[in-house]
Design an enzyme around this catalytic site. Structure first.
Site, PDB file in Angstrom:
ATOM      1  N   GLY A 130     119.632  56.582 143.609  1.00 29.71           N
ATOM      2  CA  GLY A 130     118.504  57.269 143.004  1.00 29.71           C
ATOM      3  C   GLY A 130     117.331  57.332 143.958  1.00 29.71           C
ATOM      4  N   TYR A 152     132.728  59.121 144.611  1.00 26.34           N
ATOM      5  CA  TYR A 152     131.495  59.614 145.215  1.00 26.34           C
ATOM      6  C   TYR A 152     130.317  58.640 145.172  1.00 26.34           C
ATOM      7  CZ  TYR A 152     127.075  62.139 145.542  1.00 26.34           C
ATOM      8  OH  TYR A 152     125.813  62.516 145.861  1.00 26.34           O
ATOM      9  N   CYS A 157     121.395  55.430 138.604  1.00 27.36           N
ATOM     10  CA  CYS A 157     120.273  54.612 139.009  1.00 27.36           C
ATOM     11  C   CYS A 157     120.827  53.373 139.680  1.00 27.36           C
ATOM     12  CB  CYS A 157     119.439  54.161 137.811  1.00 27.36           C
ATOM     13  SG  CYS A 157     118.614  55.510 136.954  1.00 27.36           S
ATOM     14  N   ASN A 200     120.569  51.171 134.189  1.00 21.69           N
ATOM     15  CA  ASN A 200     121.420  52.174 134.835  1.00 21.69           C
ATOM     16  C   ASN A 200     122.430  52.653 133.806  1.00 21.69           C
ATOM     17  OD1 ASN A 200     124.210  51.980 137.157  1.00 21.69           O
ATOM     18  ND2 ASN A 200     123.058  53.752 136.539  1.00 21.69           N
ATOM     19  N   GLY A 201     122.502  53.952 133.621  1.00 16.61           N
ATOM     20  CA  GLY A 201     123.457  54.504 132.659  1.00 16.61           C
ATOM     21  C   GLY A 201     122.755  55.477 131.751  1.00 16.61           C
TER      22      GLY A 201
HETATM   23  P1  5GP Z   1     127.902  71.588 144.741  1.00 14.50           P
HETATM   24  O1  5GP Z   1     127.221  72.368 145.779  1.00 14.50           O
HETATM   25  O2  5GP Z   1     129.345  71.972 144.550  1.00 14.50           O
HETATM   26  O3  5GP Z   1     127.148  71.627 143.460  1.00 14.50           O
HETATM   27  O4  5GP Z   1     127.836  70.067 145.186  1.00 14.50           O
HETATM   28  C1  5GP Z   1     128.909  69.412 145.790  1.00 14.50           C
HETATM   29  C2  5GP Z   1     128.410  68.212 146.550  1.00 14.50           C
HETATM   30  O5  5GP Z   1     127.588  67.408 145.708  1.00 14.50           O
HETATM   31  C3  5GP Z   1     129.541  67.335 147.034  1.00 14.50           C
HETATM   32  O6  5GP Z   1     129.479  67.282 148.442  1.00 14.50           O
HETATM   33  C4  5GP Z   1     129.282  65.977 146.434  1.00 14.50           C
HETATM   34  O7  5GP Z   1     129.282  64.993 147.460  1.00 14.50           O
HETATM   35  C5  5GP Z   1     127.943  66.049 145.783  1.00 14.50           C
HETATM   36  N1  5GP Z   1     127.946  65.537 144.383  1.00 14.50           N
HETATM   37  C6  5GP Z   1     128.916  65.574 143.480  1.00 14.50           C
HETATM   38  N2  5GP Z   1     128.541  65.036 142.306  1.00 14.50           N
HETATM   39  C7  5GP Z   1     127.281  64.624 142.465  1.00 14.50           C
HETATM   40  C8  5GP Z   1     126.332  63.965 141.618  1.00 14.50           C
HETATM   41  O8  5GP Z   1     126.568  63.665 140.452  1.00 14.50           O
HETATM   42  N3  5GP Z   1     125.145  63.663 142.178  1.00 14.50           N
HETATM   43  C9  5GP Z   1     124.842  63.984 143.446  1.00 14.50           C
HETATM   44  N4  5GP Z   1     123.677  63.640 143.936  1.00 14.50           N
HETATM   45  N5  5GP Z   1     125.689  64.631 144.260  1.00 14.50           N
HETATM   46  C10 5GP Z   1     126.893  64.951 143.785  1.00 14.50           C
HETATM   47 MG    MG Z   2     128.604  65.566 149.486  1.00 13.31          MG
END
Ligand code: 5GP
Ligand code: MG
Length: 471
Positions: free
Chosen positions: A28, A243, A2, A103-104
């Site tokens: 979010g 990320y 968040c 957030n958390g």
């Molecule tokens: P996958 O298709 O392997 O499930 O998703 C990988 C993609 O999801 C990666 O490109 C990465 O940028 C993104 N991603 C990784 N962890 C998270 C997360 O916790 N939340 C979101 N929204 N995207 C994620």
């Molecule tokens: Mg991605």
């Protein structure tokens, strides 16, 4: 995940909060809300959707008057996707109004909630944050500050909070500092935000990071800082650098952009392959792909173009939409890829859905070879501290070896950065296993904050897979 934002002593408190939330939109996209205070009354507006859609209308901002406001971007990691979970939450207490944005993720909220319900307390949402409100309400301490401390000493988990009462804005970061939180200033106004990009958007200056375990009371007479909790080693979630945070943010004194470039460089050093071009899976893979290209001395090409008019596909709640989302989001460019040996860089593989589609697309655009490089180690454990990493059965790397994943996503080679390599890219000698410098449970299964709701905290590596979907 968040995003949270708060501003105190500003004539355009609600408008600036809306802008701050807009800059934090990546944290979010499910819902957002603002609560303001004008010295007499609290005003609230919350809705499902994006900040621009919810707060784009001047009328709505005008209906949030006052010199103080707090706001929240929701991405549900705990609690359902329903409007009543939209924050900031608000309650009428014996001392006046109380608003909170979180957030958390709390790891003992289910346990506390059961006790509170048994005592006759009625919950209005399924959000773990509401537990904090009930604890403050029931505390017998005399001052608000002592009641808050009493309540927070009962909760376990990762949290950054921003709160508003009649004459103060309060910000707290959990003792481990799992989630980021910074302090800014705009003229006389103090601002609190999940990331520094929220200061940039309104021309505020970055003052400093709020420290793990720090509690700030912000009022007309300025700032009062205290550290009411037992001190523990700081454990910021390393995934904020990989990320989650925006690359133009400074998190705990480090530029996220620079961190990602360095991670990409390290990845190149560890996983060399003869190739013609480096291509990123945008946008999350961009800085690390650039770092990789610099280190490997290869051209960086925009071989995949992202459509910006849809959100982060991962956030769509069902697997079906997620599959569709990947196709909506990316397109491969034949011009850059045809006949080439391609190094394809992404920040992480979670389920493997994105990667499989992307690889298919890059092949169809004529790539001769595809070497997939990942700027984080294999994700083999669920996250309990506020990032939406699914239960273990859905994590491709938890159920398959690297060689198997390589085949499943259909690439010529697959390499992840090593755990020590990641720490080295962050400027450390490596992971200090006696006192790890970051929170990295999704890669290691090392959960520094007890998972109380998981079998009373007696979790082992074997039973963890069973419980992720209970919150
Ligand atoms: P996958 O298709 O392997 O499930 O998703 C990988 C993609 O999801 C990666 O490109 C990465 O940028 C993104 N991603 C990784 N962890 C998270 C997360 O916790 N939340 C979101 N929204 N995207 C994620
Ligand atoms: Mg991605």
């Amino acid at each position: 995940m968040c995003g949270i934002f708060g501003i105190y002593r500003n004539v355009d408190a609600a408008a600036n909060t809306a802008l701050g939330l807009h800059a934090l939109q990546h944290r979010g996209q499910e819902a957002a809300g603002i609560v303001s205070f004008n010295g007499e009354r609290f005003f609230a507006h919350r809705d499902m959707g994006l900040v621009g859609e919810i707060f784009g209308d001047e009328e709505i901002i005008r209906a949030l008057p006052g010199y103080a406001a707090i706001g929240h971007n929701r991405y549900s990691t705990s609690g359902e996707t329903v409007a009543r979970n939209t924050q900031p939450l608000f309650a009428h207490m014996d001392f006046g109004g109380f608003a909170v944005a979180h957030n958390g993720n709390l790891t003992n909220s289910m346990t506390l909630r059961k006790e509170l319900v048994r005592e006759g307390r009625i919950f209005q949402s399924t959000s773990d944050t509401e537990v904090i409100i009930h604890l403050i309400a029931k505390s017998r301490e005399s001052t608000f500050k002592d009641r808050l401390i009493w309540a927070l000493k009962k909760v376990i988990g990762a949290y950054c909070l921003v709160m508003l009462i009649d004459d103060k804005m309060i910000a707290v970061r959990d003792p481990y500092g799992v989630r980021p939180l910074s302090l800014g200033k705009l003229g006389e106004a103090y601002i609190v935000a999940s990331e520094s990009v929220a200061f940039d958007i309104i021309g505020a200056e970055f003052v400093r990071d709020i420290e793990p375990g720090e509690m700030l009371f912000i009022g007309n007479d300025g700032l009062e800082s205290s550290f009411p909790f037992e001190k523990v080693n700081k454990r910021l979630d390393i995934f904020e650098y990989i990320y989650f945070s925006r690359p133009d943010s400074i998190v705990d004194g480090r530029s996220v952009y620079e961190a990602r470039i360095n991670i990409g460089r390290k990845l190149a050093e560890e996983s060399h392959v003869d190739a013609d071009v480096v291509v990123s899976v945008p946008d999350s893979g961009n800085p690390s792909a650039m770092g990789y290209a610099r280190e490997a001395n290869l051209p960086f090409e925009m071989g995949i173009i992202r459509n910006h008019y849809i959100g982060r596909t991962f956030i769509e709640p069902t697997d079906k939409i997620r599959h569709l989302g990947v196709k909506l989001k990316h397109n491969a460019s034949r011009k850059c890829l045809e006949g080439k040996r391609v190094v394809l860089v992404d920040d992480s593989i979670v389920r493997g859905t994105t990667s499989r589609k992307i690889v298919e697309m890059v092949r169809a655009a004529g790539a001769k070879e595809i070497h997939f490089r990942v700027s984080s180690p294999p994700k083999t454990w669920p996250c309990f501290y506020g990032i939406d990493t699914p239960d273990r059965s859905k994590l491709i790397a938890a159920n398959h070896t690297v060689e198997e994943v390589e085949k499943l996503i259909g690439v010529d080679s697959l390499k992840y950065i090593s755990l020590d390599g990641l720490y080295q890219a962050m400027g450390e000698k490596g992971r200090n296993n006696d006192a790890p410098q970051f929170e990295d449970s999704v890669f290691t299964g090392d959960y520094p904050i007890p998972l109380v709701d998981v079998n009373g905290g007696n979790h082992s590596r074997d039973n963890i897979s069973l419980i992720r979907e209970t919150t």
